[in-house]
Design a protein around this motif. Structure first.
Motif, short mmCIF file in Angstrom:
data_model
loop_
_atom_site.label_atom_id
_atom_site.label_comp_id
_atom_site.label_asym_id
_atom_site.label_seq_id
_atom_site.Cartn_x
_atom_site.Cartn_y
_atom_site.Cartn_z
N ILE B 85 0.83 -1.21 0.00
CA ILE B 85 0.00 0.00 0.00
C ILE B 85 0.86 1.26 0.00
O ILE B 85 1.80 1.38 0.78
CB ILE B 85 -0.93 0.00 1.23
CG1 ILE B 85 -1.96 -1.12 1.11
CG2 ILE B 85 -1.60 1.36 1.41
CD1 ILE B 85 -2.85 -1.05 -0.11
N GLN B 86 0.53 2.18 -0.89
CA GLN B 86 1.22 3.47 -0.98
C GLN B 86 0.17 4.57 -1.06
O GLN B 86 -0.61 4.62 -2.02
CB GLN B 86 2.12 3.50 -2.22
CG GLN B 86 3.18 2.41 -2.22
CD GLN B 86 3.90 2.30 -3.54
OE1 GLN B 86 4.09 3.27 -4.26
NE2 GLN B 86 4.32 1.08 -3.89
N ALA B 87 0.17 5.43 -0.06
CA ALA B 87 -0.86 6.48 -0.03
C ALA B 87 -0.57 7.61 -0.99
O ALA B 87 -1.48 8.40 -1.31
CB ALA B 87 -1.00 7.03 1.39
N GLY B 88 0.68 7.70 -1.47
CA GLY B 88 1.03 8.70 -2.48
C GLY B 88 0.98 10.12 -1.95
O GLY B 88 0.75 10.38 -0.78
N LYS B 89 1.23 11.06 -2.87
CA LYS B 89 1.14 12.48 -2.50
C LYS B 89 -0.26 12.85 -2.06
O LYS B 89 -0.46 13.74 -1.25
CB LYS B 89 1.55 13.35 -3.70
CG LYS B 89 3.03 13.33 -3.99
CD LYS B 89 3.81 14.15 -2.96
CE LYS B 89 5.30 14.17 -3.29
NZ LYS B 89 6.09 14.73 -2.17
N SER B 90 -1.25 12.19 -2.64
CA SER B 90 -2.64 12.49 -2.29
C SER B 90 -2.96 12.11 -0.86
O SER B 90 -3.92 12.62 -0.28
CB SER B 90 -3.58 11.72 -3.23
OG SER B 90 -3.52 10.33 -2.96
N ARG B 91 -2.19 11.21 -0.28
CA ARG B 91 -2.38 10.66 1.06
C ARG B 91 -3.64 9.81 1.18
O ARG B 91 -3.97 9.33 2.25
CB ARG B 91 -2.39 11.75 2.15
CG ARG B 91 -1.21 12.71 2.09
CD ARG B 91 0.13 12.04 2.14
NE ARG B 91 0.63 11.84 3.49
CZ ARG B 91 1.81 11.32 3.78
NH1 ARG B 91 2.62 10.94 2.81
NH2 ARG B 91 2.19 11.16 5.02
N TRP B 127 -10.78 7.16 4.77
CA TRP B 127 -9.52 6.73 5.42
C TRP B 127 -8.35 7.38 4.68
O TRP B 127 -8.40 7.53 3.45
CB TRP B 127 -9.42 5.21 5.36
CG TRP B 127 -8.49 4.63 6.38
CD1 TRP B 127 -7.20 4.27 6.18
CD2 TRP B 127 -8.80 4.33 7.74
NE1 TRP B 127 -6.68 3.76 7.35
CE2 TRP B 127 -7.64 3.79 8.32
CE3 TRP B 127 -9.95 4.47 8.52
CZ2 TRP B 127 -7.58 3.38 9.65
CZ3 TRP B 127 -9.89 4.07 9.85
CH2 TRP B 127 -8.72 3.53 10.40
N GLN B 128 -7.31 7.75 5.39
CA GLN B 128 -6.20 8.45 4.75
C GLN B 128 -5.00 8.51 5.68
O GLN B 128 -5.15 8.33 6.89
CB GLN B 128 -6.63 9.89 4.40
CG GLN B 128 -7.13 10.66 5.61
CD GLN B 128 -7.89 11.91 5.23
OE1 GLN B 128 -7.28 12.95 5.06
NE2 GLN B 128 -9.20 11.80 5.09
N LEU B 129 -3.85 8.79 5.12
CA LEU B 129 -2.69 9.10 5.94
C LEU B 129 -2.75 10.56 6.37
O LEU B 129 -3.34 11.39 5.68
CB LEU B 129 -1.39 8.89 5.15
CG LEU B 129 -0.79 7.50 5.04
CD1 LEU B 129 0.64 7.59 4.52
CD2 LEU B 129 -0.82 6.76 6.35
N ALA B 130 -2.10 10.86 7.50
CA ALA B 130 -1.99 12.25 7.93
C ALA B 130 -1.12 13.02 6.95
O ALA B 130 -0.33 12.43 6.21
CB ALA B 130 -1.38 12.29 9.33
#
Lengths: 158, 209
Positions: B85-91, B127-130
């Motif tokens: 899993i990679q949240a990318g720049k978009s998070r 759901w997202q990364l900070a």
């Protein structure tokens, strides 16, 4: 939880169902509507066999309660293309003869179509990342990757 | 790339089909100005750090890395989230696979959604990364403290606004009710909000000031 009457839109058709709102969308599709393209694999979002589109984006239908759909539109593999007008991902899947047993393939195709709708020219790493949540016990991964790249090229017009 | 950015913008607006609302049980009542000493503020900060550095929080505050982390009884020691899993720049994973593909939006009142071990946890928002600036994973108490009190790296917020952010952002509430066999963040959401407010009134002191 009480049974509720609700209407949901799947593959551009509206269906009325009387189900508990907490019922996973996958159960509604397969058991209530007879739409069996999405498969049951693990039931906990670990395999990707149940992947459908909600408003055009991939979702594991075993994880989404039908009551949480609201007015969102659902698409399954049955609504992605037709035999006379295949989706570009389906075309590529046939060209590369991706499927072996085929059980996971509807989920794989729906995931790939979702990826290409947001990222029409993904890198190899991005394809790997996008498809890593869809398991294939037959190990067709090389053909899956080739088909996704082929579909991306078609979308680029080359 | 332009197409990708356009798609991500559209995506963020379309994917939020779950409701977002504040937790009515959390009270935002800052102590009176001047009523919290620096020492009391540092005590409050030590508890804030206990929360920020806890896996339920830090695992998604991975800073420059777009890889969320896993830890807890199911996984042994902390490791990178499975499935590449990679949240990318978009998070939110828009460049590859959306976090919400598996971490689907759930109704606020569906309290049994996170009771299944190993299933993807869910909240009533995407759901997202900070954000990248909110870098907590593996960081020291001083580093996290300086990030949180600096408006340039905390979303341009003062302590009161950080507390309000905690009240409104439902993904943060999940840390105290993670379900399954996941260990919740320490203290309670209300106690954490109280500590943020007290720390703010004390002048947002950091341990090495």
């Amino acid at each position: 939880m009480k049974v509720s009457h609700m209407e949901i839109t799947v593959n551009d058709q509206t269906y009325s169902v009387d189900v508990e709102p907490e019922m996973p969308l996958l159960w509604v599709l397969r058991d209530e509507l007879g739409i069996t393209g999405p498969k049951y694999g693990c039931g906990i979002a670990q395999c990707g066999a149940c992947t459908v589109h909600v408003n055009g984006y991939a979702v594991r239908s075993c994880q989404l309660a039908v009551g949480d759909l609201g007015s969102s539109k659902v698409s399954t593999i049955e609504g992605l293309g037709t035999p006379d007008s295949l989706h570009v991902v389906q075309e590529s899947w046939i060209e590369h003869q991706v499927a072996q047993c085929g059980y996971c393939q509807s989920g794989q195709i729906m995931q790939a179509a979702s990826l290409l709708s947001t990222n029409p020219n993904p890198s190899d790493d991005q394809i790997d990342a996008a498809m890593s949540g869809n398991l294939c016990r037959c190990g067709t991964y090389p053909r899956i990757k080739a088909a996704v790249k082929s579909a991306a090229k078609k979308l680029q017009g080359s | 790339m332009k197409n990708l950015h356009t798609a991500i913008g559209l995506l963020v607006s379309v994917m939020s089909f779950g409701a977002i609302a504040a937790d009515d049980n959390v009270q935002i009542k800052p102590p009176a100005a001047g009523s919290v000493s620096q020492q009391q503020g540092l005590l409050a900060w030590s508890r804030i750090f206990d929360v920020a550095s806890h896996p339920r929080c830090a695992n998604c505050h991975t800073g420059p890395s777009d890889r969320p982390m896993w830890s807890g009884p199911s996984y042994g020691k902390t490791r990178v989230h499975g499935m590449n899993i990679q949240a990318g720049k978009s998070r939110i994973g828009a460049e590859t696979i959306l976090c919400s593909t598996c971490h689907t939006n759930k109704s606020e009142d569906w309290d049994k959604a996170n009771t299944v071990n190993h299933a993807a946890p869910r909240v009533a928002m995407s759901w997202q990364l900070a954000p990248e600036d909110a870098f907590w994973f593996g960081r020291t108490t001083q580093q996290i403290c300086e990030q949180l009190r600096n408006p340039e790296t905390n979303g341009n917020r003062d302590a009161l606004e950080i507390a309000e952010h905690l009240n409104h952002d439902l993904i943060l509430h999940w840390a105290w009710a993670p379900g399954g066999n996941r260990e919740p963040a320490p203290y309670s959401l209300q106690e954490h909000v109280n500590d943020i407010l007290a720390w703010g009134v004390a002048g947002t002191p950091c341990p090495e000031d």
